[in-house]
Design a protein around this motif. Structure first.
Motif, mmCIF file in Angstrom:
data_model
loop_
_atom_site.group_PDB
_atom_site.id
_atom_site.type_symbol
_atom_site.label_atom_id
_atom_site.label_comp_id
_atom_site.label_asym_id
_atom_site.label_seq_id
_atom_site.Cartn_x
_atom_site.Cartn_y
_atom_site.Cartn_z
ATOM 1 N N SER A 132 36.287 38.693 44.486
ATOM 2 C CA SER A 132 35.712 39.284 43.263
ATOM 3 C C SER A 132 36.719 40.099 42.471
ATOM 4 C CB SER A 132 34.507 40.164 43.620
ATOM 5 O OG SER A 132 33.521 39.424 44.283
ATOM 6 N N SER A 133 37.691 40.696 43.146
ATOM 7 C CA SER A 133 38.647 41.572 42.458
ATOM 8 C C SER A 133 39.932 40.863 42.071
ATOM 9 C CB SER A 133 38.980 42.777 43.346
ATOM 10 O OG SER A 133 39.579 42.350 44.560
ATOM 11 N N THR A 165 34.279 33.928 43.440
ATOM 12 C CA THR A 165 34.175 35.009 44.425
ATOM 13 C C THR A 165 34.534 34.545 45.838
ATOM 14 O OG1 THR A 165 31.827 34.554 44.787
ATOM 15 C CG2 THR A 165 32.389 36.154 43.066
#
Length: 392
Positions: free
Chosen positions: A235-236, A362
């Protein structure tokens, strides 16, 4: 995962694939030259079918750097350009001009730029034999040469420490840390929606580097899902996600839809952004609306590529999570039909751009999904994913 309808389309009859290489010639100064050019080379590679063709064009500047470029050539048949990408292409009679787009105007000394076009023909489709870059001839008659048959990728020296070129990346795996026959630790076996006869294992008999790889025995039949999923939350990672992997297929991509890379996508509510095949060619597929890239028309399929079998290939792609922008390479050759830049391209991204929200991967899953006929045994090795570009 929602059920997917199996699409059947007739494959394009590619009657001819040829490449013309223009020979570098000395400079001829003109007022249009924006750099002190000393020559150039041009490769013109076509995929042709009855009544239509696509051409991928690479220009290499052998002179000083150019800030703005203009490539001119003349067709000897009755070809008519209908669309183009990565350049503005116009035609008057047989004369054709390609002018840089805003993002590729600078052409460094020794640098290359690629663009492509699609067109039609009725009587004849001979390749052009001469090109002019910013007023400087870089052509001459060059005989067509067939596209070379790919040779087997050499196996690097085995290593027990992992692929050094991706050390520190969000995912950097050559599967050498796998000690059993079933994925464990950073990779876990999964069947996202339903399970059939497919099997995931760690293989010690076939590898690109080291002594281990991920093996998928992919079975045919609807909803036959078998994957190894990375446990890493992506996600990051971004804003651009770069992915590189080595893949080895036993069987050519089938006519029916299959998937071998699946990425859960937050912009689709967790449904998958998928890499696979349909109509015998590499494609992207979006699970939420079944949009494909390219479109599954004969012209769209011709802008993608089949995948070789019996050897390792390097698959790379990048996904911009802030814009509708995606690019895909096979063995360092960009695939024109798998390129999204926000500007509609006929037969390529009409379905894809119907959704305005950029993807937000993700997770990463490697394996096999079949939605009808089509099975394969395939391997993955040297898998890397990060926020920075990763080379083959």
């Amino acid at each position: 995962m929602t059920s997917l309808r199996v699409r059947r389309h007739r494959l394009p009859l590619w009657a001819l694939v040829l490449t013309v290489v223009a020979v570098a010639l000395p400079a001829i100064a003109t007022s249009r030259a924006q750099g002190a050019a000393t020559g150039c080379t041009v490769t013109y590679t076509t995929n042709e079918w009855s009544g239509g063709f696509t051409a991928q064009i690479r220009v290499t500047n052998l002179g000083a750097a150019l800030n703005g470029w203009r490539l001119e050539w003349t067709y000897g048949g009755d070809q008519q350009v209908t669309s183009a990408w990565n350049a503005q292409v116009t035609q008057s009679g047989g004369a054709v001009t390609g002018v840089n787009a805003a993002h590729n105007a600078v052409l460094a000394a020794g640098g290359s730029v690629d663009f492509g076009l699609q067109g039609t023909w009725r009587a004849a489709d001979p390749a052009p034999v001469a090109f002019v870059l910013n007023g400087v001839p870089c052509g001459g008659t060059a005989p067509p040469t067939p596209t070379p048959t790919p040779t087997a990728t050499p196996t690097p020296t085995p290593t027990a420490t992992g692929p050094a070129e991706c050390a520190g990346a969000a995912i950097c795996s050559d599967f050498e840390d796998q000690t059993g026959t079933v994925p464990s630790g950073a990779w876990q076996t999964t069947a996202p929606d339903c399970q059939g006869t497919g099997k995931v294992s760690v293989d010690t008999s076939v590898a690109y580097s080291g002594t281990r790889s991920l093996r998928i025995n992919g079975g045919a039949g609807y909803c036959n899902h078998a994957f190894a999923a990375s446990t890493r939350d992506l996600s990051s990672v971004g804003p651009v996600v770069y992915v590189r992997m080595r893949v080895r297929h036993t069987t050519a991509l089938p006519t029916n839809h299959v998937t071998f890379v699946s990425m859960p996508d937050a912009s689709q509510g967790g449904r998958a952004l998928r890499v696979g095949g349909q109509n015998g060619a590499l494609q992207w597929n979006r699970e939420s609306d079944d949009a494909t890239l390219p479109e599954q028309s004969p012209a769209g399929v011709a802008l993608s590529t089949p995948l070789p079998t019996g050897r390792w290939l390097c698959l790379r792609y990048q996904i911009d999570t802030t814009a509708q922008s995606m690019r895909t390479w096979v063995d360092d050759q960009e695939v024109a039909g798998l390129h999204v830049d926000g500007v509609p391209t006929q037969d390529v991204d009409g379905q894809w751009l119907a959704r305005g929200t950029p993807p937000r991967p993700t997770g990463l899953r490697l394996g096999w999904e079949s939605y009808g006929t089509g099975d394969d045994t395939l391997w993955f090795d040297d898998v890397a994913l990060d926020s920075s570009p990763i080379s083959c």
